[in-house]
Motif scaffolding. Structure first.
Motif, PDB file in Angstrom:
ATOM      1  N   MET A  73       7.007  -2.448 -30.250  1.00  0.00           N
ATOM      2  CA  MET A  73       6.853  -3.290 -29.301  1.00  0.00           C
ATOM      3  C   MET A  73       6.615  -3.236 -27.786  1.00  0.00           C
ATOM      4  O   MET A  73       5.592  -3.550 -27.139  1.00  0.00           O
ATOM      5  CB  MET A  73       8.295  -4.345 -28.984  1.00  0.00           C
ATOM      6  N   PRO A  74       6.652  -2.009 -27.207  1.00  0.00           N
ATOM      7  CA  PRO A  74       7.939  -1.722 -27.669  1.00  0.00           C
ATOM      8  C   PRO A  74       9.491  -2.196 -26.842  1.00  0.00           C
ATOM      9  O   PRO A  74       9.271  -3.032 -25.897  1.00  0.00           O
ATOM     10  CB  PRO A  74       7.989  -0.160 -26.981  1.00  0.00           C
ATOM     11  N   VAL A  75      10.226  -1.611 -26.997  1.00  0.00           N
ATOM     12  CA  VAL A  75      11.735  -2.147 -26.376  1.00  0.00           C
ATOM     13  C   VAL A  75      11.589  -0.765 -25.243  1.00  0.00           C
ATOM     14  O   VAL A  75      11.895  -0.137 -24.813  1.00  0.00           O
ATOM     15  CB  VAL A  75      12.651  -2.774 -26.972  1.00  0.00           C
ATOM     16  N   ASP A  76      12.965  -1.646 -24.261  1.00  0.00           N
ATOM     17  CA  ASP A  76      13.964  -0.864 -23.512  1.00  0.00           C
ATOM     18  C   ASP A  76      15.353   0.030 -23.684  1.00  0.00           C
ATOM     19  O   ASP A  76      14.894   1.018 -23.631  1.00  0.00           O
ATOM     20  CB  ASP A  76      14.291  -1.449 -22.111  1.00  0.00           C
ATOM     21  N   VAL A  77      15.162  -0.361 -24.709  1.00  0.00           N
ATOM     22  CA  VAL A  77      16.784   0.360 -25.336  1.00  0.00           C
ATOM     23  C   VAL A  77      17.146  -0.275 -26.998  1.00  0.00           C
ATOM     24  O   VAL A  77      17.157  -1.587 -26.856  1.00  0.00           O
ATOM     25  CB  VAL A  77      18.155  -0.068 -24.306  1.00  0.00           C
ATOM     26  N   ILE A  78      18.124   0.578 -27.399  1.00  0.00           N
ATOM     27  CA  ILE A  78      17.602   0.540 -28.764  1.00  0.00           C
ATOM     28  C   ILE A  78      19.695   0.171 -28.932  1.00  0.00           C
ATOM     29  O   ILE A  78      20.366   1.664 -28.583  1.00  0.00           O
ATOM     30  CB  ILE A  78      17.030   0.878 -30.237  1.00  0.00           C
ATOM     31  N   VAL A  79      20.200  -0.337 -29.076  1.00  0.00           N
ATOM     32  CA  VAL A  79      21.372  -0.497 -29.475  1.00  0.00           C
ATOM     33  C   VAL A  79      21.862  -0.570 -31.371  1.00  0.00           C
ATOM     34  O   VAL A  79      20.777  -0.989 -32.122  1.00  0.00           O
ATOM     35  CB  VAL A  79      22.767  -1.243 -29.204  1.00  0.00           C
ATOM     36  N   SER A  80      22.581   0.902 -31.636  1.00  0.00           N
ATOM     37  CA  SER A  80      22.105   0.330 -33.513  1.00  0.00           C
ATOM     38  C   SER A  80      23.408   1.168 -33.785  1.00  0.00           C
ATOM     39  O   SER A  80      24.799   1.801 -33.070  1.00  0.00           O
ATOM     40  CB  SER A  80      21.528   1.323 -33.586  1.00  0.00           C
ATOM     41  N   PRO A  81      24.176   0.606 -34.907  1.00  0.00           N
ATOM     42  CA  PRO A  81      25.675   1.527 -35.928  1.00  0.00           C
ATOM     43  C   PRO A  81      24.641   2.740 -36.471  1.00  0.00           C
ATOM     44  O   PRO A  81      23.557   2.800 -36.850  1.00  0.00           O
ATOM     45  CB  PRO A  81      25.531   0.271 -37.110  1.00  0.00           C
ATOM     46  N   GLY A  82      25.753   3.122 -36.224  1.00  0.00           N
ATOM     47  CA  GLY A  82      25.957   4.821 -36.921  1.00  0.00           C
ATOM     48  C   GLY A  82      24.853   4.620 -38.131  1.00  0.00           C
ATOM     49  O   GLY A  82      23.644   5.293 -38.512  1.00  0.00           O
ATOM     50  N   SER A  83      25.029   4.258 -38.764  1.00  0.00           N
ATOM     51  CA  SER A  83      24.184   3.841 -40.295  1.00  0.00           C
ATOM     52  C   SER A  83      22.993   3.622 -40.241  1.00  0.00           C
ATOM     53  O   SER A  83      22.699   4.067 -41.270  1.00  0.00           O
ATOM     54  CB  SER A  83      24.523   2.963 -41.783  1.00  0.00           C
TER      55      SER A  83
END
Length: 309
Positions: A73-83
């Motif tokens: 895209m890009p994006v500034d931050v990615i929030v992710s679950p551990g999986s």
């Protein structure tokens, strides 16, 4: 997963975010944590740009595809679950990543240590392995004649394998025989549950996208087989499971929002320690208990933070 999203003209900004959860219900938990950002935060999606949504619906093979989309895209931050975090880590070594619900970020190789994560990743650890023993203690109070426990887990997800090992050790310490039940897809669930359909067995579900996305099916099949179920997250009990003990998930996402805000204001993920949850809850579904013919002791019900009737 949440990330810095798209502005009014489709241009990536630090002020917006999009989400990619394990399923639509999980996505709502993500939203709940981000709807009330910290005072002075740069996360208010109500007043900035668009918020397109992405979620893998329990299909881990989609993680690399969605991670690549975010990076491009890009994006500034990615929030992710551990999986999904391993796929995101492979996709970028520069975009900050905040773990919202990671079972064992150190054991999974996502971070170097909790105190000094290093690289571009920080966030929250679920401590799933460390509280497995306490979950089993609560289950033994609910089902005193229990002799065996089936452990449902995806062998392709390292954190679930680690949790399975911890549950096996905890089960043996309290006199229970552990039974491994591998589920790599939804098609594996029914045969796994059918294999332990006896009166002295309970079912433990390890944290994973496959298990999470198919929780309604798991609970329905377990109840039909007369199996008490034990989980780490409240949502599984709300969908028909017997009981859960673990961190309060909305609180983790709220804290994840605060960590994102820190990063957007200039903090480096490598300098932010991975945090462990401080709020835990015991949740019991009394309707499910009655359907299973269980009479739960008053002492156990008194310990519950929430009793679903």
């Amino acid at each position: 997963m949440a990330a810095g999203g798209l502005g009014p003209a489709g241009k990536p900004t630090a002020d917006d975010w999009l989400s990619w959860g394990r399923d639509s219900d999980h996505l709502e938990v993500v939203y709940h944590g981000f709807r009330k950002p910290p005072a002075g935060a740069r996360l208010d999606q109500r007043t900035h740009g668009q918020s397109p949504n992405r979620w893998a619906e329990g299909h881990s093979e989609r993680h690399p595809e969605i991670a690549k989309e975010f990076v491009q895209m890009p994006v500034d931050v990615i929030v992710s679950p551990g999986s999904a975090a391993a796929a995101v880590k492979r996709a970028t070594s520069t975009i900050p990543i905040v773990l919202s619900v990671a079972s064992d970020p150190v054991g999974s190789g996502l971070v170097a240590s909790l105190s000094r994560p290093g690289g571009n990743i920080t966030g929250l650890s679920l401590q799933a392995n460390e509280v497995a023993g306490k979950r089993l203690e609560f289950l033994r109070q609910a089902v005193p004649d229990l002799h065996r426990i089936g452990i449902l887990a995806n062998p392709g997800y390292s954190a679930a394998v680690l949790e399975m090992g911890q549950v096996e050790a905890a089960a043996r310490s309290v006199g229970l025989e552990p039974i491994r039940l591998a589920v790599s897809s939804a098609a594996d669930i029914a045969p796994a549950i059918a294999a332990i359909k006896t009166k002295d067995v309970a079912l433990y579900g390890c944290i994973d996208g496959v298990v999470n996305a198919n929780q309604a099916q798991i609970n329905k099949l377990a109840l039909s087989a007369g199996l008490p179920t034990l989980y780490s997250e409240k949502e599984f009990v709300e969908s028909g499971g017997l009981m859960s003990y673990g961190p309060k998930i909305p609180a983790l996402f709220s804290r994840a929002a605060e960590l994102v805000d820190k990063i957007l204001k200039g903090a480096k993920p490598a300098d932010i320690p991975v945090e462990q949850p401080t709020q835990f809850e015991l949740v019991i579904n009394l309707k499910t208990a009655r359907s299973l013919g269980l009479k739960l002791p008053a002492t156990l019900l008194a310990l519950a933070d929430d009793v679903i009737e």
